[in-house]
Every structure is written in C-alpha cells, then in structure tokens.
Design a protein around this motif. Structure first.
Motif, PDB file in Angstrom:
ATOM      1  N   VAL A 137       0.687  -1.240   0.440  1.00 48.65           N
ATOM      2  CA  VAL A 137      -0.088   0.236  -0.085  1.00 48.65           C
ATOM      3  C   VAL A 137       0.926   1.186   0.184  1.00 48.65           C
ATOM      4  O   VAL A 137       1.675   1.443   0.987  1.00 48.65           O
ATOM      5  N   LYS A 138       0.430   2.410  -0.748  1.00 44.42           N
ATOM      6  CA  LYS A 138       0.864   3.495  -0.696  1.00 44.42           C
ATOM      7  C   LYS A 138       0.412   4.404  -0.057  1.00 44.42           C
ATOM      8  O   LYS A 138      -0.518   4.671  -0.581  1.00 44.42           O
ATOM      9  N   VAL A 164       4.664  -0.045   2.033  1.00 47.35           N
ATOM     10  CA  VAL A 164       4.486  -0.580   3.131  1.00 47.35           C
ATOM     11  C   VAL A 164       3.281  -1.822   2.591  1.00 47.35           C
ATOM     12  O   VAL A 164       2.719  -1.492   1.688  1.00 47.35           O
ATOM     13  N   THR A 165       4.004  -2.484   3.233  1.00 46.75           N
ATOM     14  CA  THR A 165       2.906  -3.701   2.808  1.00 46.75           C
ATOM     15  C   THR A 165       2.378  -4.526   4.812  1.00 46.75           C
ATOM     16  O   THR A 165       2.543  -4.082   5.393  1.00 46.75           O
ATOM     17  N   ALA A 166       0.832  -4.469   4.316  1.00 42.42           N
ATOM     18  CA  ALA A 166      -0.043  -4.565   4.820  1.00 42.42           C
ATOM     19  C   ALA A 166       0.139  -6.100   5.862  1.00 42.42           C
ATOM     20  O   ALA A 166      -1.130  -6.333   6.185  1.00 42.42           O
ATOM     21  N   SER A 167       0.549  -6.231   6.771  1.00 40.39           N
ATOM     22  CA  SER A 167       0.881  -7.760   7.303  1.00 40.39           C
ATOM     23  C   SER A 167       0.529  -6.275   8.591  1.00 40.39           C
ATOM     24  O   SER A 167       0.159  -5.847   9.282  1.00 40.39           O
ATOM     25  N   SER A 200      -0.428  -2.624  12.662  1.00 45.63           N
ATOM     26  CA  SER A 200      -0.481  -2.191  13.640  1.00 45.63           C
ATOM     27  C   SER A 200       0.261  -1.021  14.479  1.00 45.63           C
ATOM     28  O   SER A 200      -0.754  -0.235  14.913  1.00 45.63           O
ATOM     29  N   ARG A 201       1.000  -0.734  13.578  1.00 42.34           N
ATOM     30  CA  ARG A 201       1.544   0.336  13.648  1.00 42.34           C
ATOM     31  C   ARG A 201       1.606   1.650  12.552  1.00 42.34           C
ATOM     32  O   ARG A 201       1.769   2.198  13.662  1.00 42.34           O
ATOM     33  N   ILE A 202       1.021   1.390  11.534  1.00 38.93           N
ATOM     34  CA  ILE A 202       0.400   2.630  11.092  1.00 38.93           C
ATOM     35  C   ILE A 202      -1.172   2.838  11.799  1.00 38.93           C
ATOM     36  O   ILE A 202      -1.250   4.374  11.758  1.00 38.93           O
ATOM     37  N   ALA A 262      -6.688  -3.281   2.953  1.00 36.31           N
ATOM     38  CA  ALA A 262      -5.474  -4.576   2.311  1.00 36.31           C
ATOM     39  C   ALA A 262      -5.378  -5.877   2.942  1.00 36.31           C
ATOM     40  O   ALA A 262      -5.170  -6.904   2.190  1.00 36.31           O
ATOM     41  N   ASN A 263      -4.903  -5.135   4.434  1.00 35.32           N
ATOM     42  CA  ASN A 263      -5.187  -6.510   5.444  1.00 35.32           C
ATOM     43  C   ASN A 263      -5.423  -7.373   4.995  1.00 35.32           C
ATOM     44  O   ASN A 263      -5.390  -8.304   4.933  1.00 35.32           O
TER      45      ASN A 263
END
Length: 629
Positions: free
Chosen positions: A205-206, A213-216, A221-223, A239-240
């Motif tokens: 995701v931009k 970032v990768t939506a893991s 959680s960080r975002i 996205a997740n």
C-alpha cells in the motif's frame, strides 16, 4: 485427571537438531536482569544425569498394568511414579526451554528437547493402558480406597472428575478407529495454518507520505497507532483484510469441515452439543456461557459511548475500527526498569504481608529476564516451576504497557508460589479461567494506583484509554467472538446451510450489534473473521478470557467497594484463598468460594459498570484538555 494422568509437562512442540551436546558449567549472568538457570540444575552435566534417571522410569509404568484396579497400594505407587516423572520432566523441559527462549540462535537446546521428547513418547506408550484399566474399577471401590488410604486422599477430586466423565469415554474399539482417522481429521487445521500463515501474502500500500508498506498485521498495527492520516489507516486495514476476502470460500470450507468434525465427535461421545462437550471437561455449566453473552449484549452502551468519544476527540466525520489505536493526546512517558518495579510494588502494597513477601521474592535476582537481546523470545510470560520458583520473561522497552505487563506476569508468579505452598503437587496447577484472574486483578490494582498518583490530565487520558481498551478487547471483543462461535456451531448442529456469505453475515451482524452503527463497517470487514486463529485451532476458548477478566474485576471491586475495613479484609482473604487453592476444585466452585458466582448476571455487571465509570471519567478528562466540548 490432570497430573494424576501424567500431564504435568508439555513436550509437544519441540524441534529436532543434530547439534552436539555441551556439558560445560554454565556462565551465570547478572541475576538482577537475567535468569539464573543454576536454580534448576547447576550444569548441563547435572541435566544429562537427570535425563538418564528420567529415562530409567519408562519401563516401570508397564509393571503396574493389571494391578492398579485390584490393589490400592499398586495405585498409590503408580500415582507416585507418575508424579515423580512429572516433576522431573517439567524441570528437564524448563531448563532447556527457558534457555532456548533467551538464546534462540543456539540450536543445542532443540537437540536437548528432542532427547527429552523421544523419552516422553516411549513413556506415553507404556502408560496408555492406565485410563482404560482405571475405568474398570467401580467408583464405589475407588472412593472406599481413598477413605481407607490417607495417601490417596489428595486425589479424591481427580478421581471424582474421572468418574464424572466416564460415560463419555469411548470404548477401546471405537477409540482405535478414531485414532486411525485422526491424521485425516486434523488435515483441515493444517490447511488453515498453511493458508493463514505459511502461504499468506499481503498487498503493498502506498501511503499519503509516499511510503510504500506491506499491509501485514505488524505493519498495520504500527500504522493504526502512529499515522495521523485516517485514509492511510483505512487503506492499510482494507488491504490487510483483502487476503481473507479473496480466499473467503476456502476459509469457509475449512471452517465448515472443522465444525462438522466437532459436531460428529460430540454426538459420538454422548454430548448434547459441541459447547457441552467443551465445557464438561472442567465441569462448567453452560449457564456461564449464556449469561456472559446475555450481559454483554444488553450492556453495550458504554462501549459505544467510548467509540463516539474517540470519534469526537479525533475530529472525525466517520469512525472505523482502524481508528481504535490512534492516540487521543500527545502524552508520552518512559519508565526505567527500577522505577517500574517501585511503582508496581507500591501499588500492590494494599494486598498485605503474605502476598507482598511472595511478590518481593520474585525480585531477589535470577527470576526475571528483563531486557531484549539477540535471539530472545518476544513478548512476556510466567512459567511456574514446581519445586523451584517461577521464571518471568520480559522484553523491557520502557513503555506504560510494559509496566502493566510486569504487574500481570507477577500476578501469575504469586499465584504459582501460593498454590505450590498450600496444595499437593497434583492440585498445584490452575485452570486458565482462574489463572488469568490472578494476572488481570493486578492490572486493576495498578490502574487505580497510577490514576490516583497522576496530576497530568493527558497522562490520565492515556491511562484511561489503556484501561478501556483492555475492557473492550478482553471482554467485549472476546464475547463477540464467543457469540460467533456458538452461532456457527449451532447452525451446523441443526443442519443449516453454511457458506462464505452466511458466515460473513453472522460475523458482520454480531460486530454491528456490539460496536453500534457509529462504527463504520467496510464490506470486507465481515469476511475478515478467519484472522481469529482461535476459531480454527481452539474450541470455545475465547470466552475464558472474558470470564476470567470479569471475575478479576468483580473480586477487586469486592475489596475496594467494601463498606468498611472488616469487609474489605474479608474479601481480600477470600481472594488470597483462591490463589492458594490452585486446582483443588472446579474453576466455577473456586471463584464462587472467592465471592463471585459466574452463573449469575450480577457478577458480569462488575466489568460493564467499571467500563461505564472509566468512559465517564475519560469524558471529563477530555473536556479538561479541550478535546471535546
């Protein structure tokens, strides 16, 4: 029958390794911040000798076959042998596992655990006859033996529990058939784990900042916690969840297969339902489950008010689940280890001399591994080791959350110490429902202490948010999951059609019922239920979190809301007796003796009323700093 059946040590998840053995004397690091393993064994040489002695017990179990149902002395000897093996196995396993958890890069520990696992497997084969033979002993005879032999007296509860469940034990032929099919029946669980862990791929995701970032889950959680941009938080959340939406039919088929298998097993074993089959093991009335659901469903107002306060404080037109971690204030404070120890110790001073003596004993050195280090297991836990002392793992990062984690884990520690002091070995462990009371109780104590000490409205807001999030996550969220589990099992048991869309509707409707219309529900949210691995890997487990959390809040409330000191002291003594009781009775009975009846609606009101009080207090503090009008 718990430890009576030699379940005192768990060795199911060890890994193999061919690393050569190291029998040198260990280096003892600063015990102020590191575990001292010499409290268990002075060296690996000593461990290896004990391993040899442990292995020598293996053939002894088969010697009692055909005897324990005829001679009480043979039964006593078998039980003592089981307990000896249980204690030895626990120490051997813990010595290697604990070192592995602080030095995961060293493959030697896996090799040691594999040695132990091999012995355990052989030992298990030599005692597989025990339960079937014990079942041939009439209950009247067993109770007579217990009355006539003082050495059997500590096992009365275990024996009664065994016979209580006897009618649900399958005959040997049927059980052997199920054993043959066990690997095939467990395939759905393996498929789920592969799909949800090994093969999972989250999209990139931009963000508005230009960062990709990768939506893991970890990144998400960080975002959620750090990004001030709501669109970024929502974009990452969607996205997740998209992975689960994309594979919605596969996850639905996996879950349906599991539900059908559970329903078949429950019917085969003579239970009315999957819920009955699960709760029966600890003799928990189904009233506990249904009362929990009813009280939570009818007391969602404080939870929904909290979401509305957050929406207003954050200045949002719409509120999403991805906004739940956004900071309401800019308050930040770090806690050094020594400062945190002082805070938690002062907070728990109210618990009296015996509690605090045992609490302080955990701070004497070598019992808590404090700081992060390369190869160390993440998170935190308490391991109570019979005949030694508890070991607590921390990864100190100076956050407020770590302070509460310290109080939480040391609650488990004191529980373990007191249970071992006052109970026989077979009763020294505690069911998870009771065990989590000891830890979350300390969090209640610490929160009130820190709120009373704080003079900064922003700090109070941060503390209140943490406490409210704890109630929302440990009570309401888990009840929401528990209702979903029950609904799905019930549908399958009644042969109702189940597919991806049906499951999603059930999940989405329950989410809306608890969180209210004020929380937006993107379409893919209701398909995100497979993220909850408990649905697949455990059976009716999540309700445990909510019940134990409720009990701890109620027991704490009995102390602080007492009319006078005499009543407060009596409530405190009942709580301490709960900790001292270990597992000498069923969890519901133990909690009732402590002053809380989990079959009654009023017991659950303790946590819903506490949430209302916390949310109202948060509203006052937010107004003080002009976050809301």
């Amino acid at each position: 029958m718990r430890k009576l059946l030699l379940t005192a040590f768990a060795l199911a998840a060890v890994c193999s390794s061919g690393f050569s053995q190291n029998t040198e004397k260990m280096e003892v690091k600063d015990p102020a911040y590191n575990w001292d393993f010499t409290h268990i064994y002075p060296s690996w040489d000593a461990w290896q000798k004990e391993l040899k002695d442990f292995s020598a017990l293996t053939p002894k179990f088969i010697e009692y076959k055909g005897k324990i149902s005829k001679d009480p002395k043979a039964l006593i000897e078998y039980i003592k042998l089981s307990e000896k093996a249980g204690q030895m196995g626990s120490k051997l396993s813990s010595f290697a596992r604990l070192q592995k958890d602080v030095d995961g890069k060293n493959s030697m520990y896996n090799a040691k655990l594999q040695e132990l696992q091999n012995i355990f497997v052989e030992m298990s084969k030599n005692r597989s006859w025990y339960s079937p033979e014990l079942a041939t002993l009439p209950q009247e005879t067993a109770m007579k033996w217990i009355a006539e032999n003082p050495e059997l007296a500590p096992y009365k509860h275990d024996m009664e529990d065994f016979y209580r469940e006897l009618s649900h034990i399958l005959d040997e032929k049927t059980q052997n058939i199920l054993n043959e099919y066990s690997r095939a029946l467990s395939a759905t669980s393996k498929i789920y784990n592969s799909l949800s862990v090994a093969d999972i791929e989250f999209p990139k995701v931009k963000l508005s900042t230009g960062e990709e970032v990768t939506a893991s889950p970890a990144v998400a959680s960080r975002i959620y916690a750090t990004s001030p941009n709501q669109e970024d938080r929502l974009k990452v959340a969607n996205a997740n969840r998209d992975y689960y939406f994309k594979h919605r039919n596969t996850f639905a088929d996996i879950y349906l297969g599991m539900l059908q298998s559970r329903a078949a097993s429950a019917r085969l074993e003579g239970y009315k339902s999957c819920l009955d089959a699960t709760l029966s093991g600890n003799n928990i009335p189904t009233d506990v489950y249904f009362t929990l659901l009813k009280v939570a469903q009818t007391n969602v107002a404080p939870l929904q008010k909290y979401w509305d306060l957050r929406k207003r404080a954050l200045g949002l037109a719409k509120y999403y689940h991805s906004d739940a971690s956004a900071e309401l204030t800019n308050f930040s404070r770090s806690y050094k280890w020594e400062e945190a120890v002082k805070i938690v110790t002062s907070a728990l001073g109210m618990m009296g001399k015996e509690y605090n003596e045992n609490f302080n004993s955990m701070l004497t050195g070598g019992k808590i591994d404090v700081f992060e280090k390369p190869g160390k297991q993440t998170g935190a836990y308490n391991l109570s080791l019979y005949g030694v002392h508890p070991y607590v793992l921390m990864n100190w990062n100076e956050t407020r959350d770590n302070v509460f984690t310290l109080a939480h884990e040391l609650g488990h520690s004191v529980h373990g110490i007191l249970a071992q002091k006052y109970q026989s070995y077979n009763n020294s462990g505690a069911n998870s429902m009771v065990a989590e009371v000891a830890s979350t109780f300390n969090e209640c104590v610490l929160l009130d202490y820190m709120l009373a000490q704080s003079k900064d409205p922003n700090e109070k807001i941060a503390l209140l948010v943490q406490a409210i999030d704890n109630v929302a996550g440990t009570f309401y969220r888990q009840v929401q999951f528990a209702e979903f589990e029950y609904t799905m099992h019930n549908m399958v048991e009644n042969n109702k059609p189940v597919n991806a869309d049906v499951i999603a509707k059930v999940y989405g409707d329950i989410d809306a019922k608890y969180n209210g219309l004020g929380v937006e529900q993107p379409e893919n949210l209701k398909y995100s239920w497979p993220r909850v691995f408990h649905f697949f890997n455990y059976n009716f487990y999540v309700y445990n979190y909510a019940v134990s959390f409720t009990a701890s809040n109620a027991l704490y409330g009995n102390i602080v809301n007492a009319k006078n000191k005499k009543e407060a002291d009596a409530a405190k003594e009942r709580y301490l007796n709960l900790l001292k009781s270990g597992g000498n009775d069923y969890p519901i009975n133990l909690l009732r003796n402590a002053g809380i009846d989990m079959t009654k609606e009023e017991s659950y009101l303790a946590v819903t009323n506490r949430l209302q009080k916390l949310v109202d207090q948060l509203e006052v503090e937010l107004k003080k700093v002009d976050k809301i009008k």
